[in-house]
Write a protein that holds these residues in place. Structure first.
Motif, short mmCIF file in Angstrom:
data_model
loop_
_atom_site.label_atom_id
_atom_site.label_comp_id
_atom_site.label_asym_id
_atom_site.label_seq_id
_atom_site.Cartn_x
_atom_site.Cartn_y
_atom_site.Cartn_z
N THR A 266 0.77 -1.24 0.12
CA THR A 266 0.05 -0.21 0.01
C THR A 266 0.83 1.33 0.10
OG1 THR A 266 0.00 0.28 2.14
CG2 THR A 266 -1.90 -1.50 1.48
N VAL A 267 0.16 2.31 -0.22
CA VAL A 267 1.12 3.64 -0.22
C VAL A 267 1.57 3.94 1.13
CG1 VAL A 267 0.48 6.11 -0.32
CG2 VAL A 267 -0.51 4.68 -2.24
N LEU A 268 0.92 3.46 2.27
CA LEU A 268 1.20 3.86 3.28
C LEU A 268 2.54 3.00 3.71
CD1 LEU A 268 1.36 5.35 6.27
CD2 LEU A 268 -0.71 3.38 6.97
N GLN A 269 2.39 1.63 3.42
CA GLN A 269 3.47 0.74 3.48
C GLN A 269 4.82 1.35 2.73
OE1 GLN A 269 1.51 -2.92 2.45
NE2 GLN A 269 1.56 -3.71 4.37
N ASN A 270 4.60 1.68 1.63
CA ASN A 270 5.70 2.27 0.87
C ASN A 270 6.37 3.38 1.87
OD1 ASN A 270 6.26 1.63 -2.34
ND2 ASN A 270 4.20 1.12 -1.76
N LEU A 271 5.35 4.22 2.19
CA LEU A 271 5.93 5.63 2.90
C LEU A 271 6.89 5.03 4.27
CD1 LEU A 271 3.18 7.94 2.53
CD2 LEU A 271 5.45 8.13 1.53
N ARG A 272 6.17 4.14 4.87
CA ARG A 272 6.84 3.58 6.19
C ARG A 272 8.15 2.80 5.89
NH1 ARG A 272 4.49 4.93 10.10
NH2 ARG A 272 2.09 4.86 10.38
N LEU A 273 8.33 2.23 4.62
CA LEU A 273 9.53 1.64 4.28
C LEU A 273 10.54 2.75 4.11
CD1 LEU A 273 8.60 -1.50 1.82
CD2 LEU A 273 10.08 -1.46 4.12
N GLY A 274 10.18 3.84 3.46
CA GLY A 274 10.88 5.09 3.40
C GLY A 274 11.59 5.38 4.63
N ALA A 275 10.90 5.10 5.81
CA ALA A 275 11.64 5.39 7.32
C ALA A 275 12.15 4.08 7.78
CB ALA A 275 10.50 5.89 7.92
N SER B 176 9.87 6.85 16.49
CA SER B 176 8.82 6.79 15.80
C SER B 176 7.80 8.07 15.78
CB SER B 176 8.05 5.58 16.29
OG SER B 176 7.84 5.69 17.59
N ALA B 177 8.00 8.92 16.97
CA ALA B 177 7.34 10.20 17.08
C ALA B 177 7.64 11.10 15.89
CB ALA B 177 7.60 10.86 18.37
N GLU B 178 9.12 11.35 15.63
CA GLU B 178 9.30 12.10 14.43
C GLU B 178 9.26 11.57 13.23
OE1 GLU B 178 13.76 13.12 14.28
OE2 GLU B 178 13.72 13.58 16.47
N ALA C 125 11.16 8.88 -0.27
CA ALA C 125 12.39 9.54 -0.17
C ALA C 125 12.52 10.28 1.14
CB ALA C 125 13.22 9.89 -1.36
N LEU C 126 11.66 11.37 1.17
CA LEU C 126 11.57 12.28 2.24
C LEU C 126 11.47 11.54 3.66
CD1 LEU C 126 9.29 14.94 0.65
CD2 LEU C 126 11.63 15.16 1.33
N MET C 127 10.61 10.38 3.64
CA MET C 127 10.64 9.59 4.75
C MET C 127 11.65 9.33 5.48
SD MET C 127 7.33 9.49 5.90
CE MET C 127 7.27 8.00 7.17
N SER C 128 12.91 9.31 4.84
CA SER C 128 14.04 8.80 5.51
C SER C 128 14.75 9.91 6.26
CB SER C 128 15.03 7.92 4.54
OG SER C 128 15.43 9.11 3.60
N LYS C 129 14.10 11.06 6.01
CA LYS C 129 14.63 12.35 6.46
C LYS C 129 16.06 12.67 5.99
CE LYS C 129 13.99 15.39 10.38
NZ LYS C 129 14.35 15.91 11.55
N PRO C 130 16.29 12.77 4.68
CA PRO C 130 17.62 12.84 4.06
C PRO C 130 18.41 14.38 4.02
CG PRO C 130 15.75 12.94 2.20
CD PRO C 130 15.02 12.93 3.73
#
Lengths: 236, 295
Positions: free
Chosen positions: A94-103, A109-111, A150-155
């Motif tokens: 899912t879209v959300l699972q994709n985003l979470r994998l980015g992190a 987890s709060a951040e 990509a943004l989810m990893s806070k690059p």
């Protein structure tokens, strides 16, 4: 010290020399564009920087780390994100699972939730479709998902590979405004594009790649005015 | 009717064993993109480890199974490291396939050397007699019930693990796109190791249950169930976890019913005929999804 310093990089595909001694650097806070025709070696360079393919010679230093000695997966944790060519979202997740994998590499987890909220705010479409499989999204939505991921990893730096490929002119504009948004968040950007005009419009500096070598480099606005560039890449 | 029900239940039980083995096949295929033909023999090793633990060392059954799980997990990780990993990225998938077949014979021969070809008679890990219904006309053995329950618990636990944990999500990501997974910061090699570990640990459980239901243990015990479980995985759609479960159950029931009502000799032929028919209609298997690529 530059954020990213590439020196005399050579990359081979089997017997073929794809990159024949390329040097460039990206400073913190810059948008640097790498432009050039199909097959010039732009994607190869990005894949080598990310550690997906090995370099044959030369050096790549990212924030003081010797990239050639680090396994590719560790670069994400060091602040490098990569939006690959063709988006490569995980179609069956899912879209959300994709985003979470980015992190994936982040611990707090709060951040991470904060970043997710920020992304939802800027990409309302992704929020609407968060429980949909990524493979069912349109090309433009997939591109946004790849960027959000990509943004989810806070690059500190994002490598973007042909983000405008295959998109309608309207979506291309949107994608470029997202790139500017990332930049406004303090993220350094190395942008690979065939759409040279759009790339030069937002970049600070640019390098022109021709069959595995850099043929020209300079400030983006100066390259935009250059006759040679106009003729070869800007259509007149 | 009771006869049918009895056969059906023992088919579900046999199918649960196939399903647990098939999970190992399907996960390894989904994530490492290889067919681990030595997987069936890991079951046999699991059987011998349970046997050694219970009979030679006097462990209680649960401890013996735990011991076998640890042993098989280590075996799975080592096999992958030593035999398969160096071939990953080789130009031909055939190299790793043939290595897996070689690994299968290697495990059989090693077991021959250690445990000899003499069949060991296995004591069931389930001591419970089971239940008796309809005035004793319908008897369900304890091992049958435990096998079915174990299969269900494993499926649920695995689904939870894949969907709710970071490591499980990493597995899904690696199974779709190793390069993109690497870009997320996922260590692909570690994820593949973990997959082999889980598959082999499950094989140990399958070994204990298989040998409890069919209590003769030889170095070749794992070969045929291994092939059947592979068929089950393909039938269900290789790479799909619910598919492996459904394929396994279907195969077990079909085999039991054929043996009881059609012909013992023809049972395997019937099972493979089912596989061929299903694949003709749905080439990706029952639960296999067709991948659509968007450019």
């Amino acid at each position: 010290m530059s954020m990213l310093e590439v020196k005399d990089l050579e990359v081979n595909y089997g017997m073929i020399k794809a990159i024949k001694g390329v040097s460039f650097h990206v400073e913190a806070g810059e948008i640097v564009a790498l432009i050039g025709a199909n097959g010039a070696g732009k994607t190869t360079i990005l894949h080598t920087i990310s550690g997906l393919i090995p370099a044959a010679a030369g050096s790549i230093v990212f924030e003081g780390n010797d990239v050639r000695r680090i396994p590719g997966y560790k670069l994400t944790g060091l602040g490098m994100a990569h939006v690959p060519e063709g988006r490569r979202v995980f179609a069956e997740m899912t879209v959300l699972q994709n985003l979470r994998l980015g992190a994936y590499t982040r611990k707090d987890s709060a951040e991470t939730e904060e970043t997710l909220e920020m992304i939802y705010q800027h990409f309302p479409r992704l929020k609407e479709r968060r429980s949909q499989l990524a493979g069912t999204l349109s090309g433009g939505e997939q591109q946004m998902l790849a960027m959000g991921r990509a943004l989810m990893s806070k690059p500190t730096m994002i490598l973007m590979d042909e983000p405008s490929m295959g998109l309608s002119p309207l979506l291309v504009k949107e994608v470029f405004s997202i790139i500017e948004f990332c930049h406004s968040q303090g993220i350094t950007i190395l942008l690979v594009e065939q759409n040279a005009r759009m790339a030069l419009n937002i970049a600070d500096r640019a390098y022109v790649l021709e069959v595995g070598k850099i043929s020209m480099e300079g400030k983006a606005n100066e390259l935009l005015e250059s006759e040679a560039i106009k003729k070869a890449y800007l259509g007149g | 009717m009771l006869d049918f029900l009895n056969t059906f239940i023992s088919g579900i039980s046999l199918g649960s064993i196939y399903a647990i083995i098939a999970l190992g096949y399907t996960m390894v295929y989904g994530i490492a993109k290889m067919l681990n033909f030595a997987h069936g023999d890991v079951i046999m090793v699991g059987g011998y480890l349970v046997y050694t633990g219970m009979i030679s060392w006097g462990f209680n059954p649960l401890l013996a199974i735990l011991f076998a799980m640890v042993g098989c997990t280590i075996l799975g990780i080592l096999t992958e490291r030593i035999a398969y990993k160096p071939l990953r990225g080789a130009t031909s998938n055939l190299a790793v396939l043939i290595t897996a077949i070689g690994m299968s014979y290697f495990l059989q021969n090693i077991s021959l050397q250690i445990f000899t070809a003499n069949p060991k008679s296995f004591t069931s890990v389930v001591k419970w007699e089971g239940i008796s219904l309809a005035d004793g006309q319908l008897k369900i053995q304890g091992v049958t019930i435990i096998t079915i329950l174990t299969g269900a618990v494993i499926l649920l636990a695995l689904q939870l693990f894949i969907n709710k944990t970071k490591a499980g999500q990493a597995m899904l990501a690696v199974s779709e796109d190793k390069g993109a997974a690497t870009l997320m910061g996922i260590d692909v090699n570690k994820t593949i190791s973990l997959t082999f570990a889980i598959g082999s640990g499950l094989a140990a459980i399958a070994g204990a249950l298989l040998c409890s239901a069919y209590p003769v243990l030889t170095p070749y015990t794992g070969a045929m169930p291994g092939i059947k479980a592979f068929v089950a995985a393909v039938l269900g759609g290789i790479g799909s976890i619910p598919g492996a479960m459904i394929g396994g159950l279907l195969l077990g029931v079909a085999e039991s019913l054929s043996k009881r009502f059609i012909s013992t000799q023809l049972a395997d032929a019937i099972v493979f005929t089912i596989l061929i028919i299903v694949l003709l209609v749905r080439p990706t298997g029952l639960m296999g999804r067709k991948l659509q690529e968007k450019v």
